[in-house]
Design a protein around this motif. Structure first.
Motif, short mmCIF file in Angstrom:
data_model
loop_
_atom_site.label_atom_id
_atom_site.label_comp_id
_atom_site.label_asym_id
_atom_site.label_seq_id
_atom_site.Cartn_x
_atom_site.Cartn_y
_atom_site.Cartn_z
N THR A 120 14.97 11.85 65.17
CA THR A 120 15.99 13.11 65.80
C THR A 120 15.32 13.67 67.13
O THR A 120 16.41 14.01 67.80
CB THR A 120 15.89 14.28 64.65
OG1 THR A 120 16.34 13.94 63.52
CG2 THR A 120 16.69 15.54 65.23
N PHE A 187 24.37 12.60 70.30
CA PHE A 187 23.79 13.62 71.18
C PHE A 187 24.30 13.45 72.42
O PHE A 187 24.63 14.56 73.27
CB PHE A 187 22.25 13.71 71.39
CG PHE A 187 21.48 14.03 70.16
CD1 PHE A 187 21.25 15.55 69.96
CD2 PHE A 187 21.06 13.35 68.97
CE1 PHE A 187 20.74 16.03 68.89
CE2 PHE A 187 20.40 13.95 68.02
CZ PHE A 187 20.36 15.04 67.85
N ILE A 190 27.69 15.19 72.21
CA ILE A 190 27.37 16.69 72.01
C ILE A 190 26.98 17.37 73.15
O ILE A 190 27.47 18.50 73.45
CB ILE A 190 26.50 16.96 70.82
CG1 ILE A 190 27.10 16.44 69.55
CG2 ILE A 190 25.84 18.33 70.80
CD1 ILE A 190 28.30 17.18 68.84
N GLY A 229 23.72 24.00 70.25
CA GLY A 229 24.39 23.10 69.58
C GLY A 229 23.33 22.03 69.63
O GLY A 229 23.73 21.39 68.53
N THR A 232 21.50 22.80 66.14
CA THR A 232 22.16 22.75 64.96
C THR A 232 22.65 21.11 64.72
O THR A 232 22.69 20.63 63.48
CB THR A 232 23.50 23.70 65.00
OG1 THR A 232 24.22 23.15 66.36
CG2 THR A 232 23.01 25.08 65.20
N TYR A 233 23.06 20.66 65.69
CA TYR A 233 23.24 19.08 65.48
C TYR A 233 21.95 18.15 65.03
O TYR A 233 22.12 17.39 64.28
CB TYR A 233 23.86 18.46 66.63
CG TYR A 233 24.49 17.19 66.67
CD1 TYR A 233 25.50 16.62 65.78
CD2 TYR A 233 23.76 15.85 67.26
CE1 TYR A 233 25.84 15.52 65.70
CE2 TYR A 233 24.24 14.67 67.00
CZ TYR A 233 25.38 14.50 66.27
OH TYR A 233 25.61 13.06 66.27
N THR A 236 21.17 18.71 61.22
CA THR A 236 21.94 17.71 60.38
C THR A 236 21.57 16.25 60.63
O THR A 236 21.44 15.50 59.39
CB THR A 236 23.54 17.95 60.81
OG1 THR A 236 23.77 19.43 60.66
CG2 THR A 236 24.38 17.18 59.93
N GLY A 298 21.92 23.16 58.42
CA GLY A 298 22.65 22.75 59.78
C GLY A 298 24.16 23.51 59.75
O GLY A 298 24.63 24.01 60.74
N SER A 302 24.94 26.75 62.24
CA SER A 302 25.99 26.41 63.36
C SER A 302 27.06 27.41 63.12
O SER A 302 27.53 28.03 64.07
CB SER A 302 26.86 25.03 62.90
OG SER A 302 27.86 24.77 63.76
#
Length: 312
Positions: A120, A187, A190, A229, A232-233, A236, A298, A302
């Motif tokens: 991540t 990503f 996003i 953003g 939060t992504y 997950t 997540g 969000s």
């Protein structure tokens, strides 16, 4: 004629205190700094999210302290308890080779959580840099970045991971790097969308007019506005990383034995699945719970941040 009680328009004495109290209450409830408080039901994560956070925290602490915890050796076989159920000596039973399931789950968490978190972070850092470059860049650079992103998204992720890991060899480092590379396109997308919108805002145009360099502009002005953003992504995608590592372990291309992995434990349990289903179900339930908790945290995070942004 009635006596004059004061200036014209002054409220009667019996109504003045209530009006003053109402004004004071309205003033105390008025927003500060141009913002309004969140509704009470939106001002916290919620019981379910906190339970998920607690489960992940306990699992992370157990994985970190695994060498000093009073656990069995995850590689030692107990020939007197092959595929045994729950007992005082083995709290979660044993596998088909008599190895303690609880010890193997805790030590396997070290691999799964490291891979999920590491992948991540890699995906977030590389994807954020490329997404900001695609959103703020000029010329051929944005097009090249987005075409490479589309190619990586179109390629089957599991086949790509199997090919790369098969070429370089299975290890914690190689699995983390491959999964992190698979996270980069998500990503990038996003990050790029809000950066395109922010690039035309007045404060960005003013910074450009003052001669601020592009890297400094992205770091100081753009990144703080898109960080929520990304976070939060990323929460997950942590769960997705754990799940992908489990799939690779099930196929035998994750961390090689004798180090335990959740996917490897599930694969080994197939040999006695009909007679002793808990050998496979126990690591499967732990894997499902980790992915579920990451998704719950997540999603709730969000929703809370989206509500907070709408209230500002």
């Amino acid at each position: 004629m009635p006596a004059d009680t004061g200036l014209a328009g002054t409220p009667p004495p019996d109504l003045a205190p209530s009006s003053a109290s109402a004004s004071a209450a309205a003033l105390s409830e008025s927003p500060r700094n141009g913002t309004r408080p969140l509704p009470p039901n939106r001002n916290r994560l919620g019981t379910g999210a906190w339970l998920a956070v607690g489960f992940l925290a306990v699992l992370c602490a157990a994985a970190l302290l695994a060498p000093v915890l009073p656990l069995e050796d995850p590689t030692r076989s107990d020939t007197d308890a092959l595929a045994a159920g729950i007992s005082g000596d083995h709290w979660l039973g044993t596998d088909a080779l008599g190895r303690d399931t609880l010890a193997r789950i805790v030590h396997g968490a070290r691999v799964s959580l490291v891979v999920g978190a590491g992948a991540t972070v890699i995906g977030a850092v590389v994807g954020t840099v490329l997404g900001m470059a695609a959103g703020m860049g000029r010329g051929l650079l944005p097009g090249v970045i987005m075409r490479l992103t589309d190619v990586l998204l179109a390629f089957p992720a599991m086949i790509f991971a199997l090919a790369v890991i098969g070429a370089v060899g299975p290890s914690t480092t190689s699995v983390t790097l491959v999964i992190g590379l698979l996270f980069v396109p998500g990503f990038v997308r996003i990050v790029r969308a809000p950066v395109l919108s922010l690039s035309q805002r007045e404060f960005v145009l003013s910074c450009r007019a003052m001669g601020m360099s592009a890297p400094r502009l992205m770091l100081r002005e753009i990144l703080p506005n898109i960080l929520t953003g990304i976070v939060t992504y990323g929460v997950t995608m942590f769960g997705v990383g754990v799940m992908v590592e489990g799939g690779l372990g099930f196929l035998g291309v994750s961390v090689p034995p004798p180090d335990p992995t959740w996917g490897g434990m599930i694969a080994e349990g197939r040999q006695v699945l009909a007679e002793h289903p808990m050998v496979t179900l126990t690591p499967t339930l732990v894997l499902v719970l980790v992915v579920l908790c990451a998704n719950v945290v997540g999603d709730r995070l969000s929703a809370r941040l989206d509500m907070r942004g709408a209230m500002l």
